[in-house]
Design an enzyme around this catalytic site. Structure first.
Site, PDB file in Angstrom:
ATOM      1  N   LYS A  95       0.826  -1.207   0.000  1.00 51.75           N
ATOM      2  CA  LYS A  95       0.000   0.000   0.000  1.00 51.75           C
ATOM      3  C   LYS A  95       0.862   1.259   0.000  1.00 51.75           C
ATOM      4  O   LYS A  95       0.520   2.248  -0.651  1.00 51.75           O
ATOM      5  CB  LYS A  95      -0.931   0.008   1.205  1.00 51.75           C
ATOM      6  CG  LYS A  95      -2.023  -1.047   1.154  1.00 51.75           C
ATOM      7  CD  LYS A  95      -2.825  -1.026   2.448  1.00 51.75           C
ATOM      8  CE  LYS A  95      -3.874  -2.131   2.498  1.00 51.75           C
ATOM      9  NZ  LYS A  95      -4.445  -2.239   3.868  1.00 51.75           N
ATOM     10  N   LYS A 111     -13.567  -4.588  -5.078  1.00 55.78           N
ATOM     11  CA  LYS A 111     -14.402  -3.482  -5.556  1.00 55.78           C
ATOM     12  C   LYS A 111     -13.568  -2.436  -6.278  1.00 55.78           C
ATOM     13  O   LYS A 111     -13.927  -1.947  -7.346  1.00 55.78           O
ATOM     14  CB  LYS A 111     -15.129  -2.853  -4.357  1.00 55.78           C
ATOM     15  CG  LYS A 111     -15.790  -1.510  -4.631  1.00 55.78           C
ATOM     16  CD  LYS A 111     -17.283  -1.627  -4.776  1.00 55.78           C
ATOM     17  CE  LYS A 111     -17.919  -0.477  -5.496  1.00 55.78           C
ATOM     18  NZ  LYS A 111     -18.293   0.646  -4.671  1.00 55.78           N
ATOM     19  N   LYS A 141      -7.142 -10.861  -7.207  1.00 57.11           N
ATOM     20  CA  LYS A 141      -8.254 -11.117  -6.297  1.00 57.11           C
ATOM     21  C   LYS A 141      -9.438 -10.206  -6.594  1.00 57.11           C
ATOM     22  O   LYS A 141      -9.268  -9.106  -7.112  1.00 57.11           O
ATOM     23  CB  LYS A 141      -7.775 -11.020  -4.840  1.00 57.11           C
ATOM     24  CG  LYS A 141      -7.966  -9.719  -4.118  1.00 57.11           C
ATOM     25  CD  LYS A 141      -7.538  -9.925  -2.651  1.00 57.11           C
ATOM     26  CE  LYS A 141      -8.203  -8.910  -1.749  1.00 57.11           C
ATOM     27  NZ  LYS A 141      -7.718  -8.980  -0.367  1.00 57.11           N
TER      28      LYS A 141
END
Ligand code: TRP
Length: 332
Positions: A111, A197, A194
């Site tokens: 991240k 959203k 994966k």
């Protein structure tokens, strides 16, 4: 009875990856254990996010959890920020968390790479996660494999806190165990990464039958099936993985056979899958619609959940503060 804690971020859309990989199992666990399930809004704000939709995404995630069958009579379902003790314990646990361990977390590194300015909250994300679980002294944590490193750190934090502060006073944090889901991981409709959203490769749990079929039609299958006559390998086909989540065993066998022998084309296989998904998901979608029509009721249920969680959290915090030598009086 073992205590179970798990959390899910308020992404705004529960998708079939969440359902098959996690939430469906939560519904089972609530019949077997003492369970807390939490919409982790404080985790969601560690990356850049849309302020104006956070509350709506949070309530929508809670609606999703109730629609799939979490029962507020059986499990405590609540919103993380409604129980401020999560933040308080997070701070206290920061004092025993090794910085090096935080910097070593692969999720943090991933991240952080995608950001030019790294907020400290992103680094401390796993400490908040440890606080979530330890606050209730939960011992079982249903998670996917991607969370195992966070679980290991959580155990380390518990050990360090115990070693420094437990002092034989009768209070310790138990070391939580991961409860790994046995379901094969569902990939996104691209078949590459994966389902998520933010990647736009999902089938929403509450998508309409038309949308489900529109999304399934172009979805990736075994790339070796170039023409209709090429046999396929269900073991490497994401569509077959989804069949394993939604179709009964005899159908799965039929699908696998017809894939390997090229008896069916991919579209035939997808049509059967769509029918089974729609049969499973239609009642869930209808429940979600009913709940959306009564937002006040959902808010009340969450408030009641938070009150129950908070009573447990306060008990822990009284003892934690005492063990750490803080001056009494916070309860007043
Ligand atoms: N980090 C978890 C995830 O992304 C969500 C989470 C937050 C969680 N707190 C938790 C999971 C506590 C288990 C226990 O999936």
């Amino acid at each position: 009875m073992a205590r179970v804690f798990s959390g899910i971020q308020p992404s705004g859309e529960l998708h079939i990856g969440n359902y098959l990989g996690a939430v469906r199992n939560w519904v089972t666990l609530q019949h077997q254990h003492d369970c807390l399930f939490c919409v982790v809004d404080l985790h969601a704000i560690t990356q850049s996010y849309e302020v104006s939709s956070l509350a709506q995404r949070t309530i929508e995630m809670a609606i999703g959890l109730f629609a799939v069958g979490l029962d507020p009579q059986r499990a405590i379902v609540f919103v993380q920020s409604h129980v401020p003790e999560h933040s308080e314990l997070n701070w206290l646990l920061n004092t025993v968390t090794p910085l090096g361990e935080l910097e070593r977390q692969t999720q943090f590194k991933d991240k952080a790479q995608r950001q030019e300015s790294i907020p400290a909250g992103l680094l401390n994300y796993p400490v908040l996660q440890a606080a979530d679980v330890l606050l209730y002294r939960a011992t079982l944590v249903p998670v996917g494999e991607d969370q195992l490193q966070h679980l290991e750190l959580m155990r380390e934090i518990a050990r360090r806190w115990n070693a420094r502060f437990a002092n034989g006073g009768g209070f310790t944090f138990p070391e939580p165990q991961a409860l790994l889901s046995t379901a094969k991981r569902v990939l996104g409709l691209d078949g590459q990464v994966k389902m998520s959203k933010s990647l736009g490769n999902t089938i929403g749990l509450f998508d309409t039958p038309e949308t489900i079929w529109e999304k399934l039609k172009p979805a990736a299958t075994d790339p070796a099936r170039v023409t209709r006559k090429d046999p396929g390998n269900p073991d490497i086909c994401n569509i077959f993985t989804i069949h394993q989540g939604f179709s009964p065993a005899p159908t799965q066998q039929l699908v696998a056979h017809n894939c390997r022998t090229a008896g069916w084309g991919c579209l035939d296989c997808k049509r059967v899958l769509a029918d089974n998904m729609i049969a499973t998901l239609t009642p869930l979608r209808e429940r979600a619609q009913q709940l959306r029509a009564e937002p006040g009721k959902v808010s009340d249920t969450l408030r009641a959940g938070a009150a129950k969680a908070r009573a447990l959290a306060r008990t822990t915090m009284v003892r934690v503060r005492r063990c750490m030598g803080l001056l009494e009086g916070a309860e007043a």
